[in-house]
Design a protein around this motif. Structure first.
Motif, PDB file in Angstrom:
ATOM      1  N   THR C 265       0.819  -1.220   0.000  1.00 22.44           N
ATOM      2  CA  THR C 265       0.000   0.000   0.000  1.00 22.44           C
ATOM      3  C   THR C 265       0.849   1.265   0.000  1.00 22.44           C
ATOM      4  N   ILE C 266       2.008   1.221   0.622  1.00 18.46           N
ATOM      5  CA  ILE C 266       2.886   2.401   0.597  1.00 18.46           C
ATOM      6  C   ILE C 266       3.262   2.717  -0.852  1.00 18.46           C
ATOM      7  N   GLY C 267       3.439   1.677  -1.653  1.00 19.21           N
ATOM      8  CA  GLY C 267       3.771   1.860  -3.058  1.00 19.21           C
ATOM      9  C   GLY C 267       2.669   2.554  -3.838  1.00 19.21           C
ATOM     10  N   GLY C 340       5.396  -2.270  11.726  1.00 20.75           N
ATOM     11  CA  GLY C 340       4.321  -2.447  12.704  1.00 20.75           C
ATOM     12  C   GLY C 340       3.182  -1.474  12.507  1.00 20.75           C
ATOM     13  N   GLY C 341       2.912  -1.111  11.235  1.00 16.52           N
ATOM     14  CA  GLY C 341       1.789  -0.228  10.938  1.00 16.52           C
ATOM     15  C   GLY C 341       2.084   1.251  11.105  1.00 16.52           C
ATOM     16  N   GLN C 342       3.352   1.605  11.319  1.00 12.94           N
ATOM     17  CA  GLN C 342       3.709   3.030  11.454  1.00 12.94           C
ATOM     18  C   GLN C 342       3.114   3.823  10.295  1.00 12.94           C
ATOM     19  N   GLU C 343       2.471   4.937  10.621  1.00 14.70           N
ATOM     20  CA  GLU C 343       1.854   5.776   9.595  1.00 14.70           C
ATOM     21  C   GLU C 343       2.920   6.367   8.673  1.00 14.70           C
ATOM     22  N   VAL C 344       2.714   6.190   7.375  1.00 17.93           N
ATOM     23  CA  VAL C 344       3.585   6.808   6.386  1.00 17.93           C
ATOM     24  C   VAL C 344       2.677   7.485   5.371  1.00 17.93           C
ATOM     25  N   THR C 345       2.684   8.817   5.345  1.00 16.37           N
ATOM     26  CA  THR C 345       1.775   9.543   4.453  1.00 16.37           C
ATOM     27  C   THR C 345       2.503   9.911   3.163  1.00 16.37           C
ATOM     28  N   PHE C 364      12.801   5.988   9.498  1.00 12.27           N
ATOM     29  CA  PHE C 364      11.769   7.014   9.638  1.00 12.27           C
ATOM     30  C   PHE C 364      11.266   7.058  11.086  1.00 12.27           C
ATOM     31  N   GLY C 365      11.280   8.256  11.646  1.00 13.93           N
ATOM     32  CA  GLY C 365      10.740   8.429  13.002  1.00 13.93           C
ATOM     33  C   GLY C 365      11.763   8.224  14.108  1.00 13.93           C
TER      34      GLY C 365
END
Lengths: 293, 175, 370
Positions: C265-267, C340-345, C364-365
Motif C-alpha cells: 500500500t505504501i507503493g 508495525g503499521g507506522q503511519e507513512v503519508t 523514519f521516526g
C-alpha cells in the motif's frame, strides 16, 4: 486362523536393521490394507527402511512428510480422496517420537476433526532412527543415549490420550503377534473415521538384545504384562487372549527386562514402578472391559 | 477529495457506517474508501473510522489528518476525545442528539439517531443501531444521494426498517 | 459485478470462484475475515470445497500438502506468526512441487504484540521456493489471487504462490471491486506427479548428496521459467478482463531523475507523493514491486533510487534495498518505514525523496532520543 494374503507390498530390499520388528509390522499392515493404500510417513525408522532415492522397497505410494505433520497431512489427503469419491486407505505410519511427542498436536487435531484415516504408531520406545534418544514413550528405567542413567520419568500413555478423542476404533498390537495385528488393521480399515493402532515394536540395537530374539522379546512383553493387547471398538474394550492369560498368571518381569541391555543395572525402585504401572493399567482395562468404568 | 472521520464506540456500528457511506458514494459513481483504525477490539471503547470520497481513484491509505466532516455517533466520546482535532477551516460536524459542547465555531448539525433507532426497535444486543440512520442524515447533507444511500443500505441489510431509519433521519435533520 | 469489499473479502471472493477442492486454514488477525468468509461460503453451499478447520498453521500447510499431492487444488491463508509457525511446511510445499496458493496478510512479528502491517513475515519466507507477489488495492488482491492459481498450476511452474496484502491497511479497507466471469481462464489442475495407487512411488524419501542438489536446481529452473508464465498469464488476464499489472507497477518513471521503489500500500500512496513533487518541478517516479520472487529485472540506471522497506534484516539492512542494490548496481537511499503499521503519508514519502542521501540508510521516526 486368518488367511493372510501372499501379496507383498514391502519388498526384500529394505534397509532395515537385522532383526527389525517394525518392518515386520509394516509388512502385515500392508497385507491387510492392500494396494489401494497410501502411507503418510513422518521422520522415523521407516523413512530409511523404505529405501533410498531412486529406489523404494514399497509397493504402495509413500508420502514422506515433516516430523510433526503426518496426521495433518493425512487429513488433507483423506479430504481430497473423499472429495474425489475415492475410498483409498490413508494410513499414517509413524514412530513413537513422531506420535507421542512432536506429532501429538496434529494427531489430536485430526482425531478431533474425525478424519477418515488409520494412524499406526509403531513403538520402539525411543528415537531409534537417530540412535536411541529418549522419547515420551521410553519406559521408566530404560537407558537411552539421552538418559544414560535410565529414564526417571514414566512412559506417556498415548492410548488414554487417544481414547479421550473417542475414536470409533483403537487397538494395541505387537509385532510378535502378526495375525492379531492383521485382523486389527483389517477391522480398523472397515470403519469410517479416525482409527488408531499402537504397535509395540522391539528394537534389537536400541533395546540391546540379540537380533534372533526379536519375536521372543515381543512375546515376553505381553506375557509379563508389560504390554497389553486390547481393542476399543465404539468405546467397548476387549482384552485379547494372550493378555487375558498374562493377567491371570504373568511371567516375572525380570524375564522381560533381563535380556535387554537398556535395562542393565535398573534400580529396584524403577522395576517396582514398571510393575505397579502395569498392574494399574491391567486393572483399569479389566474394569473397562467389564463395563464398570 | 472529501474526507470524513467517524467517532463511535465499539459495537455502535461506526465501522459499518463508514462502509455504508463508501458503498453509497460508489453507487453515486464516485470512488470511495472506508477503513477503521483498528486497535485492540473492545466493546464500548472509542473507535475511529475514515471515509474518503473522490471523483478519481483513491491511492491514499494513511489516516485522515484533516477531515472536512466529523461524525460523532456517541456524544459522550467528546469527554475523552478531542473530536474536532484536525477539522479543516469551514469543516462541519454531525452529532447524534443535542449540542452540549462548544464546537469552536464549526458548523454543527444534529439529529437524534438513537431515538429514531429505538422508535423503529432497531436494537441489536441491547444497542440501538445508528449506522443506517446516520446515512440518511449524511444524504441530507449532500455527501451522497438519498437514492444511493437507500440502495447501499438495502444491499447490506435485508430488514426494511434500516431504510426507514435512514428516511427518518433524512426528514428530521435540519440543515 | 461491481461492489465494494475489503482486501480479505476480495481474496475470499476469488477463492470462491476458483473453487479449490480442499481449503485448510487457521484464523489469525488480520487474516481472520478470509477464513470466516470461506467458512460461510462452504456452509451456505456457495463453495463446494472440503474445508478443514485445522488446529494450527503448521497443520494448515501440512493438510494442503496432503491434499495437493493427490492432484487436488488447494488454498490456505495466514499472517505473521502463523506464517512463521508453518515455515517448515512452507519449505515442504515448494520442495514437493505442490501448486498451493496462500494469501498472507502481512503483519509485524512479536514481541511486542503488534497486529499491523509489516513485510518482515513474508520476507522470512523469501528463500523457500515460493513465488511471492505483493498487492496494493482490493481489486489487485482479487485479480492477483485468480492469477496465482493459474501460475502455480502451470506445468512449467508447479510451485506454490504466496499473495501478500498489507494487514489492516489493505485487508480491512473497503474499496471498489469488480468481479469477473472466469470462463476458462484457469484450466483444470493436472499434477503430473499426483499420487496414483496403480503406479506406486515414493515421495521425498532419503535422497543422498549425489541426487539432492538436482531437485534444488529443478526448483530454480522452474522459478526462472515462471517469469514467462507470469508474463503470459498477466497478458491473458489483461486481454480478457481489461486490467494489467506486471512485475512492477511503474508510475511516471519514464523521464524520472529519481525513482522510489517500494511494495504494497505504501507503493500506491507513493504515487500521490510523485504527483506533488511533479507539481514542484521535481521529475520523480514510483516503481512498486509486485513480484518479489522471482525478483524482476529493474531498469534504474542513471537515476537516483530511494527504497522504502517495510521490513528489516537486523545486522544487514532493508531487504528490498538489498535486492535493488545487488541486482541494479544502484546505491539507493534506504528508508525503513511503516514497521508495525507506522503511519507513512504521501507527504512523508515526498520528504524521503527530497531529502535523499544515496548510499545511506534512514529509519523514519527514529530520533537520537529513541
Amino acid at each position: 486362523m486368518t488367511e493372510i494374503p501372499k501379496e507383498e507390498y514391502l519388498f526384500k530390499c529394505t534397509s532395515a536393521c537385522a532383526g527389525c520388528s517394525s518392518s515386520l509390522v509394516l509388512r502385515y499392515v500392508l497385507k491387510a490394507a492392500g494396494p489401494d493404500t497410501v502411507l503418510v510417513m513422518p521422520a522415523c525408522c521407516t523413512s530409511v527402511i523404505q529405501g533410498i532415492y531412486p529406489n523404494t522397497a514399497m509397493n504402495v505410494p509413500v508420502y514422506n512428510v515433516a516430523f510433526a505433520a503426518a496426521a495433518a497431512c493425512a487429513s488433507g489427503m483423506s479430504a481430497a480422496f473423499r472429495a474425489g469419491k475415492k475410498a483409498t486407505n490413508v494410513i499414517v505410519y509413524a514412530g513413537d517420537g513422531g506420535t507421542v511427542d512432536i506429532g501429538i498436536q496434529a494427531l489430536s487435531g485430526a482425531f478431533e476433526r474425525r478424519t477418515d484415516f488409520l494412524y499406526i504408531c509403531y513403538d520402539n520406545e525411543a528415537y531409534g532412527n537417530t540412535g536411541m534418544q529418549r522419547s515420551g514413550a521410553t519406559p521408566t528405567g530404560a537407558r537411552t543415549t539421552t538418559t544414560p542413567g535410565g529414564k526417571p520419568d514414566t512412559k506417556k500413555d498415548i492410548d488414554r490420550i487417544v481414547e479421550a478423542h473417542d475414536p470409533p476404533y483403537m487397538a494395541t498390537a505387537c509385532s510378535a503377534y502378526p495375525h492379531d495385528l492383521f485382523k486389527k488393521v483389517t477391522k480398523a480399515l472397515s470403519i469410517r473415521g479416525p482409527k488408531f493402532i499402537h504397535v509395540l515394536a522391539p528394537c534389537p540395537p536400541g533395546w540391546r538384545y540379540p537380533t534372533e530374539q526379536t519375536v521372543e522379546m515381543g512375546k515376553l512383553a505381553v506375557k509379563t504384562g508389560m504390554w497389553v493387547l486390547f481393542e476399543r471398538e465404539y468405546g467397548k474394550v476387549t482384552i485379547n487372549g494372550p493378555s487375558k492369560a498374562a493377567m491371570i498368571k504373568p511371567l516375572p518381569i525380570e524375564e522381560y527386562l533381563g535380556p535387554q541391555g537398556r535395562f542393565k543395572g535398573i534400580s529396584r525402585e524403577a522395576v517396582d514402578a514398571l510393575v505397579s504401572l502395569a498392574r494399574r493399567n491391567a486393572k483399569r482395562l479389566s474394569l473397562q472391559e467389564e463395563g464398570v468404568c | 477529495m472529501y474526507e470524513i472521520r467517524i467517532h463511535s464506540r465499539g459495537g455502535q456500528g461506526g465501522v459499518t457506517a463508514a462502509k455504508l457511506l463508501a458503498l453509497a458514494a460508489f453507487r453515486d459513481h464516485k470512488y470511495a474508501t472506508a477503513f477503521p483504525f483498528y486497535g485492540a477490539e473492545r466493546r464500548g471503547a472509542p473507535v475511529v473510522s475514515f471515509v474518503r470520497i473522490d471523483e478519481n481513484p483513491i491511492r491514499v491509505y494513511s489516516q485522515i489528518k484533516k477531515p472536512g466532516l466529523i461524525v460523532v455517533l456517541d456524544n459522550s466520546i467528546m469527554e475523552v476525545v478531542d473530536v474536532l482535532h484536525g477539522l479543516r477551516p469551514g469543516g462541519k460536524v454531525l452529532l447524534n442528539g443535542t449540542l452540549p459542547h462548544d464546537m469552536k465555531g464549526f458548523q454543527t448539525l444534529s439529529v437524534d439517531l438513537t431515538t429514531i433507532a429505538l422508535r423503529l426497535n432497531l436494537v441489536v444486543a441491547g444497542s440501538p443501531i445508528l449506522n443506517t440512520p446516520v446515512i440518511g442524515a449524511l444524504a441530507k447533507m449532500g455527501i451522497v444521494s438519498m437514492d444511493s444511500a437507500k440502495l447501499a443500505i438495502s444491499e447490506m441489510f435485508s430488514d426494511d426498517r434500516n431504510v426507514q431509519a435512514a428516511e427518518a433521519a433524512y426528514m428530521e435533520l435540519v440543515l | 459485478m461491481l461492489t465494494i469489499a475489503t482486501g480479505n473479502k476480495a481474496v475470499a471472493a476469488a477463492v470462491k470462484q476458483v473453487s479449490p477442492e480442499v481449503i485448510a486454514a487457521y484464523p489469525i488477525t488480520p487474516q481472520t475475515e478470509i477464513v470466516e468468509q470461506i467458512a460461510e461460503y462452504v456452509t451456505n453451499g456457495e463453495l463446494k470445497s472440503q474445508y478443514i478447520p485445522v488446529e494450527s498453521e503448521h497443520s494448515a500447510m501440512a493438510a494442503c500438502i496432503g491434499a495437493s499431492i493427490t492432484g487436488a487444488r488447494t488454498f490456505t491463508a495466514t499472517s505473521s506468526h502463523g506464517l512463521l509457525y508453518m515455515h517448515e511446511m512452507v519449505n515442504w510445499a515448494a520442495g514437493g512441487r505442490l501448486p498451493i496458493v496462500m494469501a498472507n496478510v502481512n503483519r509485524a512479528l512479536g514481541p511486542g504484540w503488534n497486529i499491523w502491517a509489516e513485510h518482515t513475515d513474508s520476507m522470512q519466507e523469501r528463500d523457500t521456493g515460493w513465488l511471492q507477489v505483493y498487492v496494493s488495492t482490493v481489486q489487485e488482491a482479487y485479480d492477483t489471487t485468480l492469477m496465482a492459481f493459474r501460475i502455480a498450476e502451470h506445468h512449467e511452474v508447479l510451485l506454490p504462490v504466496m499473495v501478500n496484502l498489507d494487514g489492516f491497511s489493505l485487508s480491512h479497507i473497503n474499496q471498489s471491486l469488480e468481479t469477473v466471469e472466469l470462463g476458462d481462464f484457469i484450466p483444470p489442475l493436472r499434477l503430473p506427479h499426483a499420487i496414483d495407487v496403480k503406479n506406486p512411488r515414493g515421495y521425498g524419501p532419503l535422497t543422498g548428496p549425489e541426487e539432492y542438489f538436482k531437485f534444488r536446481w529443478d526448483i530454480e529452473r522452474s522459478m526462472r521459467d515462471s517469469v514467462k508464465v507470469i508474463e503470459s498469464t498477466e497478458k491473458d488476464f489483461s486481454q480478457r478482463f481489461g486490467r494489467s499489472y506486471g512485475f512492477t507497477d511503474d508510475y511516471q518513471c519514464e523521464d524520472a531523475d529519481v525513482v522510489i521503489v517500494s511494495m504494497g500500500t505504501i507503493g500506491k500512496e507513493a504515487e500521490v507523493a510523485i504527483d506533488l513533487l511533479r507539481k514542484e518541478g521535481i521529475r520523480a517516479g514510483s516503481m512498486r514491486i509486485r513480484w518479489f520472487r522471482p525478483f524482476p529485472k529493474l531498469d534504474l540506471s542513471g537515476r537516483d533510487v530511494v527504497v522504502i522497506d517495510r521490513d528489516y534484516s537486523f545486522g544487514y539492512g532493508g531487504i528490498l534495498a538489498e535486492a535493488v542494490r545487488s541486482t541494479c548496481r544502484a546505491e539507493p537511499y534506504s528508508v525503513i518505514a511503516g514497521l508495525g503499521g507506522q503511519e507513512v503519508t504521501y507527504d512523508d514519502i515526498a520528504g524521503f525523496i527530497q531529502g535523499r542521501r544515496p548510499g545511506e540508510e534512514y529509519w523514519f521516526g527514529v530520533t537520537p532520543d529513541v
